[in-house]
Enzyme design. Sequence first.
Site, mmCIF file in Angstrom:
data_model
loop_
_atom_site.group_PDB
_atom_site.id
_atom_site.type_symbol
_atom_site.label_atom_id
_atom_site.label_comp_id
_atom_site.label_asym_id
_atom_site.label_seq_id
_atom_site.Cartn_x
_atom_site.Cartn_y
_atom_site.Cartn_z
ATOM 1 N N HIS A 198 0.932 -1.231 -0.063
ATOM 2 C CA HIS A 198 0.077 0.343 -0.072
ATOM 3 C C HIS A 198 0.704 1.200 0.022
ATOM 4 O O HIS A 198 0.360 2.491 -0.016
ATOM 5 C CB HIS A 198 -0.939 0.155 1.277
ATOM 6 C CG HIS A 198 -2.029 1.110 1.309
ATOM 7 N ND1 HIS A 198 -1.952 2.014 2.110
ATOM 8 C CD2 HIS A 198 -2.992 1.102 0.625
ATOM 9 C CE1 HIS A 198 -2.928 2.879 1.913
ATOM 10 N NE2 HIS A 198 -3.684 2.355 0.979
ATOM 11 N N HIS A 255 -7.325 12.753 3.334
ATOM 12 C CA HIS A 255 -7.006 11.468 3.142
ATOM 13 C C HIS A 255 -5.768 11.559 3.707
ATOM 14 O O HIS A 255 -4.961 10.377 3.585
ATOM 15 C CB HIS A 255 -7.197 11.151 1.533
ATOM 16 C CG HIS A 255 -6.772 9.811 1.071
ATOM 17 N ND1 HIS A 255 -5.596 9.530 0.802
ATOM 18 C CD2 HIS A 255 -7.483 8.852 1.282
ATOM 19 C CE1 HIS A 255 -5.488 8.034 0.555
ATOM 20 N NE2 HIS A 255 -6.697 7.745 1.063
#
Length: 885
Positions: free
Chosen positions: A492, A649
């Site tokens: 990720h 985010h």
Amino acid sequence: MANDNPTSSDQVIPAAGNPAPYLQNRELSWLDFNERVLEQGADESVPLLQRLNFISIFWSNLQEFFMVRVGSLTDLSLVKKHIVDSKSNMTPSEQLRAIYLRCHELYPAYERTFEQVRLLLNKVGVTHVRPDELTDEQRSYLAEYAEANVTPFLSPQIINARHPFPHLENGALYIVVRLDEEADKAQDQAKSEHKKKDKKGKKSKGKPAKESTKNASLSQNVGAEGTMLGLIPLPRQCARVVKLPGDGFSFILLEHVVEMVAEQVFSMYTVKHTNVICVTRNADIDATESTDENDEDYREHMKRILKKRARLAPVRLESECELSDTLEPLLLDRLNLKKHQMFTTSVPLDLSFTWDLASHLSEKQCAALVYPPFTPQWPACLDRKRPIMDQVTTGGDVLLSYPYESMDPFVQLLREASRDPHVISIKITLYRLASQSHLAEALIDAAENGKEVTALFELRARFDESNNIEWSQRFEQAGCNVIYGFRDYKVHSKICCITRQTDDGIQHITQLGTGNYNEKTAKLYTDLSLITTSPTIGRDATEFFRNMALENVSDNYDVLWVAPLQVKPLILKNIDHQIELARRGEPCGLFFKTNSVTDKEIIDKIAEASQAGVKTVMLVRGISCLIPGVEGYTENVRVVSIVGRMLEHSRIYGFGPRTNMKIYLASADLMTRNMDKRVEIAWPVLDEKLRDRILSYIDVSLSDTAKLRELLPNRRYTPLGFFAQVSPEGKTIRFDSQVHFMDEARLEARMSTEMEVEREVEKREVEKREAVAAAEPATPVTATVPAAAAAAPAGAATPATSEAATVPPEATSTTSSAAPADAASGSPSADATGTSEPALEPDAIEPAEEVTTTAILPHIEQPPHKPSLLVRALAAAIRFSNRRK
């Protein structure tokens, strides 16, 4: 907005005893987050079409939640082993009961909010018409429209002993048609009589032709026996929004058009009533299931696994109207669902159509219903006219703040690298790419130009698997080295390393980001992107990609923190250090900005820090399993959340008091899956000026009084506008941090452009005077250097980003309102307005209104706001420009 990937790693067997009072279940916390999204749909400060889009985000978030989280818990509930949630001690079955109960509480609010917005849109000429609201003219038009554009594409089905119940696709809409059983009996009798007459007719040769024709017609229009149910899948070939004649923009949805023609489709039966239904299925596939890496290509394995997703077990049934006493048990039985898993709502069962409504409106009509357009700005720290490569390698670290600043400079850097003869290799991790990506094309061009390009694709990025598979194939065809990461860990991380061979030796340009390399989401998600030539970070980046190629989990890094071995242990170690400082009575503090907080070890450590007196602020957009303000446990912790126009985010970790806080940026949320089951990266911000810029960003975010809300000890959030101030005249003043950052980016871009123009004009004037002086050497000419040029020398593109401390809130407008898109999880549109956003002209910026903001979190030290060097330089430029005019 909701991209949470369920893994059993979040479900552990805890020690005996009751859960700590400062912990709560992650699923219920997520539903609270989605309720905050829905409340944006009820916020009167948000434009109407944007309110409708927020309701659509709530719908899509909930759809994904059922597919992923409820699907995962459903699987866990079938496991014989006793499994409980580490935060709440609830079993999977208990969590499922609580989830369905909470969702049944949310649906009425969902219906009310949608109906309120629908009626308000009707008043401004955007009319969503339901079948019972149609005029005679519209009914006549739809009859012709359906015959020409809908009926040819319908594929009706009947269900009886000879036609078994079909597979209902996940998320697809169906018109279910209840056929009259009494009519079936009448048809059976008609058939019987017809057969008797037919036998007599064979014996009687003189039967009239008219009678024979009548019987033939009867036999053609008699349906099958034992049929009480019909289904019509909504055709994919037809437009979902059907425009109706009349003033303004009136429309009806395709499913209701199909309902209107159902009697014609099933003309051989008597239609009792119709309904629209939708089934949500478990989408929690196991990518490691039944794989033999020696025999099957991993990409082909993922393709096969994805096909299973469409046929997994149902977890929810929705209908637009109440199901009859006959139909409800039938559908529940065939779908193996219980009554509590069924939801009835008057809201359309698929709200994806909302994002396209703006395209049906005139520019003037649309402008009043959507946010003022915003285009990510070219960063003021970079000269658009100079190569990015030169500026990055000579001007120090660059920090980009999306979506306020554009991703274009990084894409341009990759384009330059693809053609730079000194570039040896480009290595990058790719988790989510846009379906049309300039960044990906630049990497492909680099490979085709002979550069060594290594791309690590994560094929298990949920719901982006197919897109990543397609891109990985294109990369391979272009000659890139494509790798797929680890078997047991999702990769990720967001890291790119460009390696160059220079006269001084090997040089690394490293980019590290908190968000994906996705141009679409970079216009909607707030993220930070660092571009650096630090040799230490470059060496760590090279080591990282070497470990990825060898599928080696390592902690052999000098500066970077890499999960699963380093990120959580180092977070815990740094929290322990703050605890020690607190116990010695020295300044201390903690700050975390993250999407979600679920990891129990980190939560327990933060609670320990609170008990030691460490003041902690957490800016958490979504899930917070930590409950703040619990006496004796977390009274020194505050949790706040911003749900606005942009999807928050970025991940920021801060250790220490504000005056000397160590800042780390990261790709990882404080979740068990990120800490233990993924390859993630966190990195320190070593440049002091960039650190100050991030701290200023945090200050402004925490000063938000329009969208910021605080989680209370009772597990509820303060209402919208709770922290808004009231002026002496009684006017409510709300400061929206996201609007502030948009205004700031536009202001800096405008001033940067004006200063470039001023420098260019002055350069030409100097050249002209020098030319005159050369022609007439006896006449001395003195060039006057303006204030703007003195503030920013001609050799410098603009003042360095590191000098660009956040403009004080007083300097920007707060009249615009702001509100995600992906959402949860994701928005399905290209931008938050559903319209293309033109570049902003300088004259379009209005003078700022004065507003005073107060930080709502007093224990975060708030330095006095004063104009930065950049602001002072820009002010000088404006004064000089005004004098010239």
